[in-house]
Design a protein around this motif. Structure first.
Motif, PDB file in Angstrom:
ATOM      1  N   ARG A  98       0.826  -1.204   0.000  1.00 15.74           N
ATOM      2  CA  ARG A  98       0.000   0.000   0.000  1.00 15.74           C
ATOM      3  C   ARG A  98       0.861   1.255   0.000  1.00 15.74           C
ATOM      4  O   ARG A  98       0.600   2.205   0.724  1.00 15.74           O
ATOM      5  CB  ARG A  98      -0.928  -0.004   1.213  1.00 15.74           C
ATOM      6  CG  ARG A  98      -1.882  -1.153   1.257  1.00 15.74           C
ATOM      7  CD  ARG A  98      -1.985  -1.665   2.654  1.00 15.74           C
ATOM      8  NE  ARG A  98      -0.657  -2.036   3.122  1.00 15.74           N
ATOM      9  CZ  ARG A  98      -0.297  -2.049   4.384  1.00 15.74           C
ATOM     10  NH1 ARG A  98      -1.147  -1.722   5.314  1.00 15.74           N
ATOM     11  NH2 ARG A  98       0.927  -2.395   4.730  1.00 15.74           N
ATOM     12  N   ASP A 138       0.972   3.573  -1.957  1.00  9.50           N
ATOM     13  CA  ASP A 138       0.209   4.793  -2.249  1.00  9.50           C
ATOM     14  C   ASP A 138      -0.363   5.402  -0.973  1.00  9.50           C
ATOM     15  O   ASP A 138      -0.448   6.617  -0.840  1.00  9.50           O
ATOM     16  CB  ASP A 138      -0.890   4.518  -3.275  1.00  9.50           C
ATOM     17  CG  ASP A 138      -1.866   3.443  -2.820  1.00  9.50           C
ATOM     18  OD1 ASP A 138      -1.456   2.549  -2.046  1.00  9.50           O
ATOM     19  OD2 ASP A 138      -3.041   3.488  -3.237  1.00  9.50           O
ATOM     20  N   LEU A 139      -0.729   4.547  -0.021  1.00 13.86           N
ATOM     21  CA  LEU A 139      -1.298   5.049   1.236  1.00 13.86           C
ATOM     22  C   LEU A 139      -0.198   5.362   2.243  1.00 13.86           C
ATOM     23  O   LEU A 139      -0.194   6.419   2.865  1.00 13.86           O
ATOM     24  CB  LEU A 139      -2.259   4.021   1.823  1.00 13.86           C
ATOM     25  CG  LEU A 139      -3.464   3.690   0.941  1.00 13.86           C
ATOM     26  CD1 LEU A 139      -4.336   2.649   1.592  1.00 13.86           C
ATOM     27  CD2 LEU A 139      -4.258   4.940   0.633  1.00 13.86           C
ATOM     28  N   LEU A 152       0.687   8.865  -1.727  1.00  9.19           N
ATOM     29  CA  LEU A 152       0.861   9.226  -3.131  1.00  9.19           C
ATOM     30  C   LEU A 152      -0.509   9.443  -3.761  1.00  9.19           C
ATOM     31  O   LEU A 152      -1.355   8.566  -3.700  1.00  9.19           O
ATOM     32  CB  LEU A 152       1.620   8.118  -3.862  1.00  9.19           C
ATOM     33  CG  LEU A 152       2.959   7.747  -3.219  1.00  9.19           C
ATOM     34  CD1 LEU A 152       3.565   6.533  -3.900  1.00  9.19           C
ATOM     35  CD2 LEU A 152       3.911   8.929  -3.248  1.00  9.19           C
TER      36      LEU A 152
END
Lengths: 316, 322
Positions: free
Chosen positions: B170, B172-173, B177
């Motif tokens: 994850r 992106d988390l 991002l």
């Protein structure tokens, strides 16, 4: 260390009194005085002699003050720049960790001599070449004065790499990505610039600047810079969260509290996932909004004080 | 070692019996029973307690089983999970070689104590007296979701021979991002390509999909998931993590060569064989020269299609208790 608010910057030749004497009225978060590319070789000595008196002018409007030095003359430039009030010294076209260690040592020397708390002056190691990107990790690790790190994009980078600056795709995916990853790996601050197709290259387009600032903010960016007074206000505005987004962040936080009370890790609010990550993001936004408001209030107060004092122009 | 087909990795909270049971019906290549992020601290004990049963349920349904451990509770998580039927352990938030080695040692300890071996591919039978090798030892999957983890990816992957696959998890988390105006998540194109490069250089499977814009945290719609998978496959990923049951089919489809891909590959092989029969080293069709390299790629694509089909077939008749 508290987070700095540096939504807007204005880089100007330090030997231009018209720019310098008005700089504090521009409502900039950061004023960046240049000794490097915008100053002709014949005026370098004169430019250096101005730094000490320019610092208080910059500070009058509540901005942070920085100076960009020359790669050829770090010794003389730092001797001229490391005075009380100087926030940051930017070293352009950085290619080695050794150079940053030298810059650090020089600054330390003048901090001691001039009664500045050692470590107070920050260093920006600008990365604008392939070699700089390759050595990025070592450069960023070279001094604790390097609090923020990034680069690997922009005009000088495009010149170094022999690629066009204004193209319809992100030509710096690797170089800028690598610099940002270095910053993240080392836990340093970083600035981001999202890719937006720009074929004009204008440095004074207020509307384009605003759209870019908003896009940067939405992608997680918190800082900006510029070369023209027109872009200061749109940078400030675009990087400041509007009230409705702050309200939404508050709703996310209370929804997450509710999820937590239920003993769940994840919930939903109007179709949006609510979890620890969303809560952290919302808390950051609220915090950022507060810091922006504090910076704005500080600049406002400084400007009022300065206007009451009727400053005398110091640089010719 | 022949790589197993692992196109879809569905993560489910281990304590939610309904979701685990739903996962067992999805035909995911891998189900990841989660003890970490999707399990609230107050439910961790309950999740660990249900683990052994959940592993059996998933394994019997024909999916491979991984467990996602919380690095902060690694011993307790592994103690509750290293049972017959488990294939591997997914480690999130890995930032140091010591973490990987620590996981390896703890894993090896429980494995030896309990006589657990990595199960063979779904549909094949485990020989009970098989000697322990790295091939039948439980695997590690590293989720490199931090800046530090990504920077040090090569040495983290090489910290243990059990590491067989790697993903951004994850990222992106964890790294916050967010979407850029032109669709990609900020920094992700760089991170994905770097990961694929590092994975190939170190000989492990790169797992991920080319998630864009609104896809936030592996919970996208089936349609977007399919697109992310199909693009991800072309970029070099072999399969992807997801968190919703309705994404599994899209991932399986996106990571399986399409019929168009297959007929093109067959045409290439045919043209190459014809040229070889005439004593030529390469063939020419309307779009490209077909040499040994191109023919080899076409042949690997057909192999992948066969392996995908075999995996799908095996899931129809999983072996009870395998």
């Amino acid at each position: 260390m508290p987070r700095r608010v540096r939504r807007s910057g204005l880089m100007m030749p330090i030997n231009n009194p018209r720019f310098v004497n008005n700089s504090w009225r521009r409502n900039c978060d950061s004023l960046d005085f240049d000794l490097e590319d915008s100053v002709p070789q014949s005026q370098k000595e004169y430019a250096r002699s101005l730094v000490k008196q320019v610092i208080p002018i910059g500070l009058m409007g509540g901005a942070d003050v920085s100076v960009r030095i020359n790669t050829a003359t770090p010794e003389a430039d730092i001797a001229a720049s490391a005075w009380p009030g100087m926030g940051r010294i930017a070293h352009p076209k950085t290619e080695s960790a050794q150079r940053i260690r030298e810059v650090d040592a020089l600054i330390t020397k003048y901090e001691r001599l001039r009664g500045i708390r050692v470590g107070a002056i920050e260093v920006t190691a600008m990365i604008e070449s392939a070699l700089g990107v390759s050595n990025g990790y070592d450069i960023a690790s070279a001094s604790p004065r390097v609090k923020a790190f990034g680069g690997g994009g922009g005009y000088d980078m495009s010149l170094d790499m022999g690629v066009d600056m204004f193209v319809g795709f992100n030509q710096f995916v690797y170089s800028a990505g690598e610099c940002e990853l270095v910053a993240r790996a080392l836990g340093k601050e970083f600035s981001i610039s999202v890719h937006m197709t720009d074929t004009s290259g204008s440095v004074s387009d207020a509307e384009a600047t605003y759209l870019r600032a908003v896009a940067n903010r939405k992608a997680g960016g918190r800082s900006g810079g510029g070369l023209h007074p027109n872009v200061v206000e749109p940078s400030n505005r675009g990087l400041t969260p509007p009230p409705e987004e702050v309200d939404q962040a508050r709703r996310v936080l209370s929804a997450y509290e509710e999820v937590q009370r239920r003993g769940d890790a994840e919930g939903e609010l109007n179709g949006q996932v609510i979890d620890a990550y969303e809560a952290a993001r919302a808390a950051e936004l609220i915090d950022w909004s507060r810091l922006c408001a504090e910076k704005d209030a500080f600049k406002e107060q400084k400007r009022r004080e300065a206007e009451g004092l009727q400053p005398q122009p110091t640089a010719r | 070692m022949k790589e197993r087909v692992r196109r879809s990795w569905l993560i489910v909270p281990a304590h939610k019996t309904d979701l685990v049971s739903q996962a067992s019906a999805t035909k995911a290549d891998v189900v990841v029973l989660d003890l970490e992020d999707t399990v609230h601290d107050t439910r961790k004990a309950e999740a660990r307690q249900k683990m052994r049963e959940a592993i059996q349920l998933i394994r019997n349904s024909g999916s491979e089983v991984f467990v996602r451990c919380d690095p902060d509770f690694l011993y307790a998580d592994l103690e509750s999970s290293v049972y017959r039927g488990l294939t591997g352990v997914l480690l999130p938030r890995i930032t140091s070689v010591e973490q990987v080695q620590d996981a390896e040692h703890t894993l090896a300890e429980f494995e030896a104590q309990r006589g657990v071996r990595k199960p063979p591919p779904v549909g094949e039978i485990l020989e009970v007296d098989e000697a322990r090798t790295i091939e039948n030892s439980l695997e590690l999957h590293l989720s490199l979701d931090t800046g530090r983890g990504n920077w040090d990816a090569p040495k983290l992957i090489q910290a243990s021979p059990r590491v067989r696959s790697v993903s951004l998890g994850r990222a992106d988390l964890t790294m916050d991002l967010r979407p850029e105006p032109e669709g990609d998540l900020h920094l992700m194109p760089y991170l994905m390509q770097r990961l694929i490069l590092v994975a190939n250089a170190t000989g492990v499977q790169p797992i991920g999909a080319w998630w864009q814009s609104a896809s936030r945290g592996l919970v996208d719609t089936p349609q977007n998931t399919y697109h992310a998978a199909a693009t991800g496959r072309k970029a070099g990923f072999k399969g992807a993590l997801c968190m919703r049951a309705n994404q599994v089919e899209a991932l399986n489809r996106g990571f399986t060569p399409s019929s168009e891909d297959l007929s093109q590959a067959q045409a290439i092989l045919h043209a190459f064989a014809t040229a070889q029969a005439r004593g030529l080293s390469r063939a020419v069709d309307h779009r490209q020269f077909i040499d040994q390299g191109i023919a080899g790629a076409a042949s690997r694509l057909l192999d992948l299609a066969v392996a995908c089909q075999a995996t799908d077939q095996a899931k129809l008749h999983p072996i009870e208790g395998a």
